[in-house]
Design a protein around this motif. Structure first.
Motif, short mmCIF file in Angstrom:
data_model
loop_
_atom_site.label_atom_id
_atom_site.label_comp_id
_atom_site.label_asym_id
_atom_site.label_seq_id
_atom_site.Cartn_x
_atom_site.Cartn_y
_atom_site.Cartn_z
N SER A 192 0.83 -1.21 0.00
CA SER A 192 0.00 0.00 0.00
C SER A 192 0.86 1.25 0.00
CB SER A 192 -0.93 0.00 1.21
OG SER A 192 -1.81 -1.10 1.14
N TRP A 197 2.06 1.77 -3.49
CA TRP A 197 1.03 2.35 -4.36
C TRP A 197 0.82 3.83 -4.05
CZ3 TRP A 197 -0.42 0.90 -8.83
CH2 TRP A 197 -0.35 -0.44 -9.19
N THR A 246 -4.98 5.16 -9.80
CA THR A 246 -4.12 4.63 -8.75
C THR A 246 -4.93 3.84 -7.73
OG1 THR A 246 -2.52 6.43 -9.02
CG2 THR A 246 -2.45 5.21 -6.95
N TRP A 250 -4.59 -0.10 -7.02
CA TRP A 250 -4.26 -0.53 -5.65
C TRP A 250 -5.30 -1.52 -5.13
CZ3 TRP A 250 -7.21 0.69 -1.22
CH2 TRP A 250 -6.68 0.19 -0.04
N TRP A 298 -4.77 -4.89 -6.76
CA TRP A 298 -3.60 -5.54 -6.17
C TRP A 298 -3.92 -6.04 -4.77
CZ3 TRP A 298 -1.17 -4.14 -1.66
CH2 TRP A 298 -0.05 -4.88 -1.35
#
Length: 106
Positions: free
Chosen positions: A36, A39, A78, A82, A85
């Motif tokens: 995190s 990202w 973004t 994120w 992911w």
């Protein structure tokens, strides 16, 4: 107490798993926090790149509107990347299926 004391105190609870293996970090799992953070850094870098290279004034859009559009595009993309992911990472943290050994063939 040393770390060897902890190892001696572990006991089997579920199948082959020990107490230490069943401890859950939840959302604060080190891999999830590190990813995190990566990202977040990606989003900040993308913001700088967008502001420096892609914000410009044209006859149909002002520089302020261009800057706002760049921020929306960078941060929505973004956050979406994120989230994708994070979902994949968390899915691997607690697998639904455990590997099973095939029976020995003689």
């Amino acid at each position: 107490f040393g770390s060897s004391h902890w190892v001696k105190q572990q006991r089997t609870i579920v199948g082959d798993m020990t107490e230490a293996q069943l401890v859950s970090y939840g959302f604060m799992a080190p891999g999830l926090v590190n990813g995190s953070t990566a990202w977040l850094l990606f989003g900040l870098l993308a913001t700088v790149v967008a502001q420096l290279f892609f914000v410009k004034e044209t006859p149909k859009i002002t520089k302020v509107e261009s800057r706002q559009l760049a921020m929306v595009v960078v941060w929505i993309s973004t956050v979406c990347m994120w989230l994708f992911w994070a979902f994949v990472y968390m899915h691997q943290m607690v697998p639904l299926i455990r590997p099973q050994k095939a029976p020995a063939v003689s």
